[in-house]
Design a protein around this motif. Structure first.
Motif, PDB file in Angstrom:
ATOM      1  N   PRO A  56      -0.018  -1.339   1.822  1.00  0.00           N
ATOM      2  CA  PRO A  56       0.421  -0.275   1.130  1.00  0.00           C
ATOM      3  C   PRO A  56       0.935   0.794   1.934  1.00  0.00           C
ATOM      4  CG  PRO A  56      -1.957  -1.035   0.656  1.00  0.00           C
ATOM      5  CD  PRO A  56      -1.273  -2.055   1.636  1.00  0.00           C
ATOM      6  N   ASP A  57       0.818   0.461   3.430  1.00  0.00           N
ATOM      7  CA  ASP A  57       1.280   1.590   4.318  1.00  0.00           C
ATOM      8  C   ASP A  57       2.848   0.939   4.534  1.00  0.00           C
ATOM      9  OD1 ASP A  57      -0.940   3.131   4.347  1.00  0.00           O
ATOM     10  OD2 ASP A  57      -1.682   1.354   5.767  1.00  0.00           O
ATOM     11  N   ARG A  59       5.776   1.449   3.817  1.00  0.00           N
ATOM     12  CA  ARG A  59       6.792   2.773   4.010  1.00  0.00           C
ATOM     13  C   ARG A  59       6.827   3.300   5.449  1.00  0.00           C
ATOM     14  NH1 ARG A  59       6.632   7.887   3.345  1.00  0.00           N
ATOM     15  NH2 ARG A  59       8.608   8.977   3.144  1.00  0.00           N
ATOM     16  N   GLY A  93       2.181  -2.967  -1.215  1.00  0.00           N
ATOM     17  CA  GLY A  93       3.569  -2.658  -0.604  1.00  0.00           C
ATOM     18  C   GLY A  93       4.748  -2.911  -1.205  1.00  0.00           C
ATOM     19  N   THR A  96       6.591  -0.603  -2.946  1.00  0.00           N
ATOM     20  CA  THR A  96       7.326   0.462  -2.334  1.00  0.00           C
ATOM     21  C   THR A  96       8.676  -0.350  -1.865  1.00  0.00           C
ATOM     22  OG1 THR A  96       5.410   1.260  -1.145  1.00  0.00           O
ATOM     23  CG2 THR A  96       7.179   1.438   0.113  1.00  0.00           C
ATOM     24  N   ARG A  98      10.772  -1.414  -4.168  1.00  0.00           N
ATOM     25  CA  ARG A  98      11.473  -1.634  -5.523  1.00  0.00           C
ATOM     26  C   ARG A  98      12.547  -0.955  -5.591  1.00  0.00           C
ATOM     27  NH1 ARG A  98       8.101   2.446  -5.702  1.00  0.00           N
ATOM     28  NH2 ARG A  98       8.757   4.446  -6.228  1.00  0.00           N
ATOM     29  N   GLU A  99      13.166  -0.445  -4.378  1.00  0.00           N
ATOM     30  CA  GLU A  99      14.729   0.246  -4.866  1.00  0.00           C
ATOM     31  C   GLU A  99      15.822  -0.598  -4.535  1.00  0.00           C
ATOM     32  OE1 GLU A  99      12.320   1.895  -2.678  1.00  0.00           O
ATOM     33  OE2 GLU A  99      11.784   3.698  -4.089  1.00  0.00           O
TER      34      GLU A  99
END
Ligand code: MLT
Ligand code: MN
Ligand code: ZN
Length: 293
Positions: A56-57, A59, A93, A96, A98-99
């Motif tokens: 989850p960290d 980024r 994560g 995160t 997904r771009e």
């Protein structure tokens, strides 16, 4: 082979948002290093990287790691992400990432099934993020020159899939270790493991590096500290005290504990337990630690 610890903590991190234990307080006050959640990055050539577990960290972990910074307007040295179980600290994560960035997402069929059941992960565009299934004991290429083989280790289903009765010594596709090979070197990454049967220590024997489950120092620590009701074994994590004994006879180049829970005294570099682990030949991962083999 280069291995960078992106995050050395177990789920929750250090400090954990809702925890006022001695270690979380010390991390908040800056007396001990804060740790983000469980992940490592690996490369054979220093240019193309695989990330093992999407914390989850992720980024902030990517931002803190120059080797993983973009190399162009929308170009990344990240080639693949591999997850070793479906636990939230190892898959959240992905949201995160997904771009619209292409990479391969590797996991066992069972773990892919869990991911496929989560509609939110549909945000990873299928035309860009290839979900690649790896059978146990099959070897795949994660990045140029970097091969990985998954093997079952004793574990359990993710917390959110637990039913009334939880089997904590499952050996199958739910919890796996990763054998990494590059340039004639062999490293093992096993961030969650409930037990050390002989066949597993035989697999570890002779590795140039081992990154192993350091969730808890001892089995009852969360209960003793008033932080929870579960033992390490119930959570699918063998305690460090057991691991150090079990692996003491083995020949291993470097042995490193990862995935430390915030209750673990190994999170405090000055604790007697840290000194004891070091005396037994172990290193304690911290965020940003790098090993070159
Ligand atoms: C674990 O390693 O036991 C899990 O990450 C726990 C969790 O899902 O919070
Ligand atoms: Mn975990
Ligand atoms: Zn805490």
């Amino acid at each position: 082979m280069r291995i960078i610890v992106l995050g050395a903590a177990a789920g929750g991190g250090l400090p954990q948002w809702n925890c006022g234990c001695v270690n979380c307080d010390a991390a908040r006050a800056g007396r001990i290093p804060a740790l983000t959640q469980s992940s490592v990055a690996v490369s054979a050539n220093g240019l193309d990287w695989a990330v093992l577990n999407a914390s989850p960290d992720i980024r902030v972990q990517l931002a803190a790691t120059p080797a993983l910074h973009p190399t162009g307007p929308r170009q990344m040295p990240l080639r693949s992400v591999l997850v070793t179980n479906g636990d939230i600290d190892h898959v959240a994560g992905l949201l995160t990432l997904r771009e619209s960035q292409p990479f391969d997402l590797f996991a066992t069929p069972t773990i892919h099934q869990v991911l496929a059941e989560n509609p939110m992960l549909g945000a990873l565009r299928p035309d860009l993020v290839a979900r690649r299934t790896i059978a146990l004991d099959q070897t795949v290429t994660l990045a140029p020159g970097l091969e990985a083989t998954l093997f079952a280790v004793p574990g359990k289903v993710p917390l959110y899939q637990e039913g009334e009765v939880v089997e904590t010594g499952l050996v199958g596709e739910t919890t796996v270790g990763v054998e990494l090979r590059a340039n004639g070197r062999r490293a093992l990454y096993i961030p969650g493991c409930a037990d050390m049967p002989d066949w597993l220590s035989a697999r570890i024997e002779g590795a140039h590096a081992l990154f192993f489950d350091g969730t808890l120092w001892d089995n009852d620590e969360m209960i003793r500290m008033g932080l929870g009701t579960k033992t390490g074994h119930r959570m699918g994590h063998m305690p460090v005290t057991q691991t150090m004994g079990a692996l003491a006879p083995l020949t291993i180049g470097q042995r490193v504990f990862v995935h430390m829970n915030n209750s673990n005294p190994l999170t405090d570099p000055a604790s007697p337990q840290t000194a004891e682990a070091i005396a037994q030949g172990w290193r304690i991962a911290r965020d940003g630690m790098e090993i070159s083999l």
